[in-house]
Structures are given as C-alpha cells and as structure tokens.
Design a protein around this motif. Structure first.
Motif, PDB file in Angstrom:
ATOM      1  N   PHE A  57     -48.070  25.418  67.052  1.00 48.02           N
ATOM      2  CA  PHE A  57     -48.299  24.544  68.204  1.00 48.02           C
ATOM      3  C   PHE A  57     -49.134  23.367  67.724  1.00 48.02           C
ATOM      4  O   PHE A  57     -50.138  23.553  67.032  1.00 48.02           O
ATOM      5  CB  PHE A  57     -49.048  25.274  69.315  1.00 48.02           C
ATOM      6  N   THR A  58     -48.738  22.154  68.088  1.00 48.77           N
ATOM      7  CA  THR A  58     -49.468  20.975  67.649  1.00 48.77           C
ATOM      8  C   THR A  58     -50.150  20.296  68.827  1.00 48.77           C
ATOM      9  O   THR A  58     -49.613  20.258  69.939  1.00 48.77           O
ATOM     10  CB  THR A  58     -48.534  19.965  66.958  1.00 48.77           C
ATOM     11  N   TYR A  59     -51.350  19.754  68.560  1.00 46.10           N
ATOM     12  CA  TYR A  59     -52.156  19.087  69.580  1.00 46.10           C
ATOM     13  C   TYR A  59     -52.705  17.786  69.002  1.00 46.10           C
ATOM     14  O   TYR A  59     -53.237  17.766  67.888  1.00 46.10           O
ATOM     15  CB  TYR A  59     -53.323  19.983  70.020  1.00 46.10           C
ATOM     16  N   PRO A  60     -52.577  16.676  69.747  1.00 41.24           N
ATOM     17  CA  PRO A  60     -53.136  15.411  69.271  1.00 41.24           C
ATOM     18  C   PRO A  60     -54.650  15.527  69.052  1.00 41.24           C
ATOM     19  O   PRO A  60     -55.367  16.045  69.903  1.00 41.24           O
ATOM     20  CB  PRO A  60     -52.807  14.430  70.404  1.00 41.24           C
ATOM     21  N   ARG A  61     -55.120  15.057  67.900  1.00 42.71           N
ATOM     22  CA  ARG A  61     -56.550  15.093  67.596  1.00 42.71           C
ATOM     23  C   ARG A  61     -57.300  14.070  68.433  1.00 42.71           C
ATOM     24  O   ARG A  61     -56.748  13.026  68.749  1.00 42.71           O
ATOM     25  CB  ARG A  61     -56.775  14.828  66.106  1.00 42.71           C
ATOM     26  N   PRO A  62     -58.566  14.360  68.796  1.00 46.82           N
ATOM     27  CA  PRO A  62     -59.339  15.554  68.447  1.00 46.82           C
ATOM     28  C   PRO A  62     -58.861  16.778  69.216  1.00 46.82           C
ATOM     29  O   PRO A  62     -58.556  16.696  70.409  1.00 46.82           O
ATOM     30  CB  PRO A  62     -60.773  15.173  68.840  1.00 46.82           C
ATOM     31  N   ALA A  63     -58.791  17.911  68.517  1.00 49.94           N
ATOM     32  CA  ALA A  63     -58.297  19.142  69.125  1.00 49.94           C
ATOM     33  C   ALA A  63     -58.915  20.337  68.424  1.00 49.94           C
ATOM     34  O   ALA A  63     -59.401  20.238  67.294  1.00 49.94           O
ATOM     35  CB  ALA A  63     -56.781  19.205  69.042  1.00 49.94           C
ATOM     36  N   VAL A  64     -58.927  21.463  69.115  1.00 48.92           N
ATOM     37  CA  VAL A  64     -59.437  22.705  68.541  1.00 48.92           C
ATOM     38  C   VAL A  64     -58.444  23.814  68.836  1.00 48.92           C
ATOM     39  O   VAL A  64     -57.696  23.763  69.822  1.00 48.92           O
ATOM     40  CB  VAL A  64     -60.820  23.091  69.117  1.00 48.92           C
ATOM     41  N   CYS A  65     -58.399  24.802  67.977  1.00 51.01           N
ATOM     42  CA  CYS A  65     -57.593  25.990  68.219  1.00 51.01           C
ATOM     43  C   CYS A  65     -58.412  26.979  69.039  1.00 51.01           C
ATOM     44  O   CYS A  65     -59.637  27.083  68.874  1.00 51.01           O
ATOM     45  CB  CYS A  65     -57.154  26.621  66.902  1.00 51.01           C
ATOM     46  N   THR A  66     -57.747  27.687  69.924  1.00 51.06           N
ATOM     47  CA  THR A  66     -58.424  28.614  70.832  1.00 51.06           C
ATOM     48  C   THR A  66     -57.772  29.990  70.750  1.00 51.06           C
ATOM     49  O   THR A  66     -57.040  30.401  71.658  1.00 51.06           O
ATOM     50  CB  THR A  66     -58.374  28.101  72.277  1.00 51.06           C
ATOM     51  N   PRO A  67     -57.993  30.718  69.660  1.00 52.62           N
ATOM     52  CA  PRO A  67     -57.382  32.048  69.516  1.00 52.62           C
ATOM     53  C   PRO A  67     -57.755  32.959  70.697  1.00 52.62           C
ATOM     54  O   PRO A  67     -58.910  33.048  71.086  1.00 52.62           O
ATOM     55  CB  PRO A  67     -57.978  32.569  68.213  1.00 52.62           C
ATOM     56  N   GLY A  68     -56.770  33.590  71.238  1.00 49.12           N
ATOM     57  CA  GLY A  68     -57.028  34.496  72.360  1.00 49.12           C
ATOM     58  C   GLY A  68     -57.099  33.812  73.703  1.00 49.12           C
ATOM     59  O   GLY A  68     -57.249  34.471  74.737  1.00 49.12           O
ATOM     60  N   GLY A  69     -57.024  32.489  73.734  1.00 46.69           N
ATOM     61  CA  GLY A  69     -57.101  31.763  74.993  1.00 46.69           C
ATOM     62  C   GLY A  69     -55.749  31.701  75.695  1.00 46.69           C
ATOM     63  O   GLY A  69     -54.757  32.282  75.239  1.00 46.69           O
ATOM     64  N   SER A  70     -55.702  30.979  76.791  1.00 43.64           N
ATOM     65  CA  SER A  70     -54.460  30.855  77.535  1.00 43.64           C
ATOM     66  C   SER A  70     -53.421  30.033  76.787  1.00 43.64           C
ATOM     67  O   SER A  70     -52.228  30.134  77.061  1.00 43.64           O
ATOM     68  CB  SER A  70     -54.729  30.219  78.907  1.00 43.64           C
ATOM     69  N   ALA A  71     -53.870  29.221  75.841  1.00 47.52           N
ATOM     70  CA  ALA A  71     -52.987  28.433  74.978  1.00 47.52           C
ATOM     71  C   ALA A  71     -53.539  28.495  73.558  1.00 47.52           C
ATOM     72  O   ALA A  71     -54.742  28.719  73.361  1.00 47.52           O
ATOM     73  CB  ALA A  71     -52.912  26.995  75.460  1.00 47.52           C
ATOM     74  N   PRO A  72     -52.683  28.326  72.544  1.00 48.30           N
ATOM     75  CA  PRO A  72     -53.158  28.410  71.159  1.00 48.30           C
ATOM     76  C   PRO A  72     -54.195  27.374  70.792  1.00 48.30           C
ATOM     77  O   PRO A  72     -54.965  27.556  69.854  1.00 48.30           O
ATOM     78  CB  PRO A  72     -51.875  28.223  70.340  1.00 48.30           C
ATOM     79  N   GLY A  73     -54.226  26.264  71.540  1.00 51.63           N
ATOM     80  CA  GLY A  73     -55.195  25.213  71.249  1.00 51.63           C
ATOM     81  C   GLY A  73     -55.289  24.236  72.393  1.00 51.63           C
ATOM     82  O   GLY A  73     -54.662  24.406  73.431  1.00 51.63           O
ATOM     83  N   MET A  74     -56.086  23.174  72.187  1.00 48.60           N
ATOM     84  CA  MET A  74     -56.231  22.159  73.223  1.00 48.60           C
ATOM     85  C   MET A  74     -56.789  20.880  72.614  1.00 48.60           C
ATOM     86  O   MET A  74     -57.561  20.912  71.647  1.00 48.60           O
ATOM     87  CB  MET A  74     -57.162  22.637  74.341  1.00 48.60           C
ATOM     88  N   SER A  75     -56.344  19.753  73.148  1.00 46.30           N
ATOM     89  CA  SER A  75     -56.927  18.471  72.765  1.00 46.30           C
ATOM     90  C   SER A  75     -58.239  18.303  73.500  1.00 46.30           C
ATOM     91  O   SER A  75     -58.402  18.762  74.638  1.00 46.30           O
ATOM     92  CB  SER A  75     -55.964  17.327  73.102  1.00 46.30           C
ATOM     93  N   THR A  76     -59.213  17.638  72.865  1.00 48.19           N
ATOM     94  CA  THR A  76     -60.555  17.558  73.428  1.00 48.19           C
ATOM     95  C   THR A  76     -61.011  16.133  73.734  1.00 48.19           C
ATOM     96  O   THR A  76     -62.178  15.917  74.052  1.00 48.19           O
ATOM     97  CB  THR A  76     -61.562  18.200  72.467  1.00 48.19           C
ATOM     98  N   GLY A  77     -60.096  15.172  73.651  1.00 44.17           N
ATOM     99  CA  GLY A  77     -60.483  13.801  73.943  1.00 44.17           C
ATOM    100  C   GLY A  77     -59.315  12.859  73.779  1.00 44.17           C
ATOM    101  O   GLY A  77     -58.173  13.284  73.583  1.00 44.17           O
ATOM    102  N   SER A  78     -59.615  11.574  73.869  1.00 40.75           N
ATOM    103  CA  SER A  78     -58.565  10.573  73.693  1.00 40.75           C
ATOM    104  C   SER A  78     -58.018  10.640  72.269  1.00 40.75           C
ATOM    105  O   SER A  78     -58.784  10.805  71.315  1.00 40.75           O
ATOM    106  CB  SER A  78     -59.119   9.171  73.966  1.00 40.75           C
ATOM    107  N   PRO A  79     -56.694  10.531  72.089  1.00 38.65           N
ATOM    108  CA  PRO A  79     -56.092  10.657  70.758  1.00 38.65           C
ATOM    109  C   PRO A  79     -56.678   9.684  69.755  1.00 38.65           C
ATOM    110  O   PRO A  79     -56.872   8.504  70.044  1.00 38.65           O
ATOM    111  CB  PRO A  79     -54.607  10.369  71.022  1.00 38.65           C
ATOM    112  N   THR A  80     -56.968  10.189  68.563  1.00 38.32           N
ATOM    113  CA  THR A  80     -57.520   9.376  67.487  1.00 38.32           C
ATOM    114  C   THR A  80     -56.580   9.276  66.303  1.00 38.32           C
ATOM    115  O   THR A  80     -56.898   8.611  65.313  1.00 38.32           O
ATOM    116  CB  THR A  80     -58.865   9.964  67.020  1.00 38.32           C
ATOM    117  N   GLY A  81     -55.439   9.951  66.384  1.00 35.05           N
ATOM    118  CA  GLY A  81     -54.477   9.935  65.287  1.00 35.05           C
ATOM    119  C   GLY A  81     -54.359  11.284  64.618  1.00 35.05           C
ATOM    120  O   GLY A  81     -55.341  11.995  64.441  1.00 35.05           O
ATOM    121  N   GLY A  82     -53.149  11.657  64.259  1.00 38.65           N
ATOM    122  CA  GLY A  82     -52.911  12.933  63.606  1.00 38.65           C
ATOM    123  C   GLY A  82     -52.850  14.078  64.598  1.00 38.65           C
ATOM    124  O   GLY A  82     -53.098  13.917  65.797  1.00 38.65           O
TER     125      GLY A  82
END
Length: 203
Positions: A57-82
């Motif tokens: 699963f891919t998420y626009p950075r800034p992002a973090v992975c959330t093992p065990g959460g409702s989704a594998p990860g989440m973006s944490t702000g406005s996209p910065t690239g990558g």
C-alpha cells in the motif's frame, strides 16, 4: 517488483495467494439491411483478491505505517513528494486493470458503386467503467468512453485507401499509472484524438 522501505531497500517480488473471478460476456451481430452490419458486446467482471496478506500500500509522504491499524498506513500532512510503502492485507480489493463493466457498439456500411469500386464506413463506440492500477486500489482510472471511425475506398479488389480517426471525442484517460517510492505517482496517458491515412494493397 518493488523497493521495500527501510534503511537498505531491496527488490522484492510479491504475489497474491488467491484471486476470485466471476464474469459474463455477451456478444451480438446483426445485418438489418443490405450491406449494413451492426455488432457489439458487453462484459461484466467481478475480480478481487481473496487472499493477499502482504500487499503493498502506498501513501503520499509525509506518511507513516500503522501495523495493526484500520489501514496499513496513513499520510500525515500535505504531500511533499515521494511515497511511503506499507504492507497490509489486500483481501477484498479489486484486481488491477479489471473493469466491472465494459462494452462496445459498432456499425459498418458498404456502399457499392459498380465499376467505380466500393466504399466502407465504420464507427465503433467503446465504454469502460474504470479500473484500478495496483493492488491497494489507490490509483484509479475513472469511467471513460471512446469513438473510432473510418472511411475506406476500394477502387479495385487489390487497392484501398482508408481515412481513420481514433478517440474522436478526445477523451483523456490513462493506460498506466505507477506508484514509485522515490518519484511519487507517474502515469502514461492514452493517445489523444488521432487521424491517419492508410494505403493498402492486397495480393
């Protein structure tokens, strides 16, 4: 093949364990009048991953992975690239490049002109209700339709000249989208409205 995240990314190959596919296709062809042919087809497809425990699963950075959460990860702000790649379950997601509904409708008409030869007129309308490009179902191609047409003149049984046009409605849609960790989302658009002239010889 993808690049895994971490301090020393390595190339990995991921494969779904099980996919469930149901589908139906109907086609027809008719000749309601002399020299006129109608044809078409419609398809229904239900294709999804039944067992894909380590799907990327891919998420626009800034992002973090959330093992065990409702989704594998989440973006944490406005996209910065990558992109940040996280691993999670793809069970129930649609398989890539598999539209649920698609169809086409076309017609051809041949005009006989005696010793002057014959002319053929063709038109084809196609519809696609959209599809996803990757297993996480983030990159999507919405529904789209295209119209193609051609006119050909055949003065003899051997020679023919054809004027054709593709994507006459100038629909913008993508044939490929890729989620690349270092570059972000990339895509290749289909050809826009295109015209051409063919000279044909049959022997």
């Amino acid at each position: 093949i993808r690049s895994a995240t971490g301090g020393s990314p390595t190339a990995i190959l991921l494969n779904a364990a099980e996919v469930e596919i149901d589908g139906l296709e109907l086609e027809f062809e008719a000749a309601p009048a002399d020299n006129l042919r109608l044809f078409g087809a419609v398809t229904w497809l239900d294709a999804e991953f039944a067992d894909f425990p380590y799907a990327p699963f891919t998420y626009p950075r800034p992002a973090v992975c959330t093992p065990g959460g409702s989704a594998p990860g989440m973006s944490t702000g406005s996209p910065t690239g990558g992109l940040t790649t996280c691993i999670g379950s793809g069970d129930g997601n649609e398989t890539p490049l598999a539209p649920e509904y698609a169809g086409n409708l076309g017609a051809t008409y041949t005009l006989a002109m005696g010793s002057a030869g014959e002319m053929d007129f063709s038109v084809l309308y196609t519809y696609n209700d959209g599809y996803y490009f990757e297993a996480d179902n983030r990159l999507e191609q919405p529904d789209f339709s295209t119209v193609n047409a051609s006119i050909s003149y055949r003065p003899t049984t051997n020679w023919a000249v054809e004027l054709w046009g593709r994507n006459l409605d100038d629909e913008t849609y993508y044939v490929q989208k890729l989620a690349l960790s270092s570059l972000g989302d990339n895509g290749i658009a289909a050809a826009p409205r295109t015209y051409g002239l063919n000279l044909k010889y049959t022997y």
